[in-house]
Design a protein around this motif. Structure first.
Motif: not given
Length: 156
Positions: A98-126
C-alpha cells in the motif's frame, strides 16, 4: 520462500496477530459447503502469484469490503481472515504494498492492501499452503460485516 525482490515502497509484514482480510467473491465461494472454496486464500490466475489481502491495522473489515464492492467487478460475499503469523507459518511472505494513496491511476489499489507472495512455489505447494490458510480462516469464522448497500437498493 520466494526469491523475488520487493518493489520500491514494499515491505515485509512482521508475523503477528494482525488480521489480513480476504474478500470472498462468488468464484471463491463453495456454495455446497457454505464456506470459502479450497483455493480462495491463494492467488488467482490474474494475480501473478500475489494474493490480495487488506491489513487490519490500516482498514476495518467493513471498509475493505465496501471498497471492494465499489471498485471490483465481482462483489464480496464476505470477509475471512488469517493472521500475518499464520500466513508465515509456511515459507510465505506477507508484503505490504500500500502506497498511502500514491498508486498509479491505471491500477486501483484497496486501502491497506497487501499480498501473500506465492511466486516461486510449485502448484502442489501452493495447494498445500492454501489449504492451511483455509483451515485457519474457517477456525476463526467469517469476519462480521454488512453487505454494502447498492444504490439500486435505496428507497428514496
Amino acid at each position: 520462500m520466494t526469491t523475488e525482490t520487493l518493489e520500491p515502497g514494499e515491505s515485509i509484514i512482521d508475523p503477528s496477530d494482525e488480521l489480513l482480510y480476504r474478500q470472498i467473491t462468488p468464484p471463491l465461494f463453495d456454495e455446497e459447503n457454505n464456506q470459502p472454496a479450497s483455493f480462495a486464500f491463494g492467488p488467482q490466475n490474474c494475480d501473478r502469484g500475489k494474493a490480495s489481502y487488506s491489513r487490519s491495522s490500516k482498514v476495518t473489515a467493513q471498509e475493505a469490503r465496501d471498497w471492494h464492492c465499489a471498485n471490483s467487478r465481482k462483489p464480496s460475499l464476505g470477509v475471512w481472515a488469517v493472521t500475518s503469523f499464520e500466513a508465515q507459518t509456511e515459507p510465505l511472505r506477507c508484503v505490504d504494498d500500500w502506497t498511502n494513496g500514491d498508486q498509479s491511476q491505471t491500477e486501483k489499489m484497496a486501502p491497506g492492501h497487501c499480498y501473500l507472495d506465492f511466486r516461486g512455489f510449485s502448484k502442489p505447494k501452493q495447494r498445500r499452503i492454501r489449504a492451511i490458510l483455509l483451515r485457519f480462516a474457517l477456525k476463526r469464522g467469517e469476519i462480521p460485516t454488512n453487505k454494502p448497500q447498492d444504490s439500486s437498493d435505496s428507497t428514496d
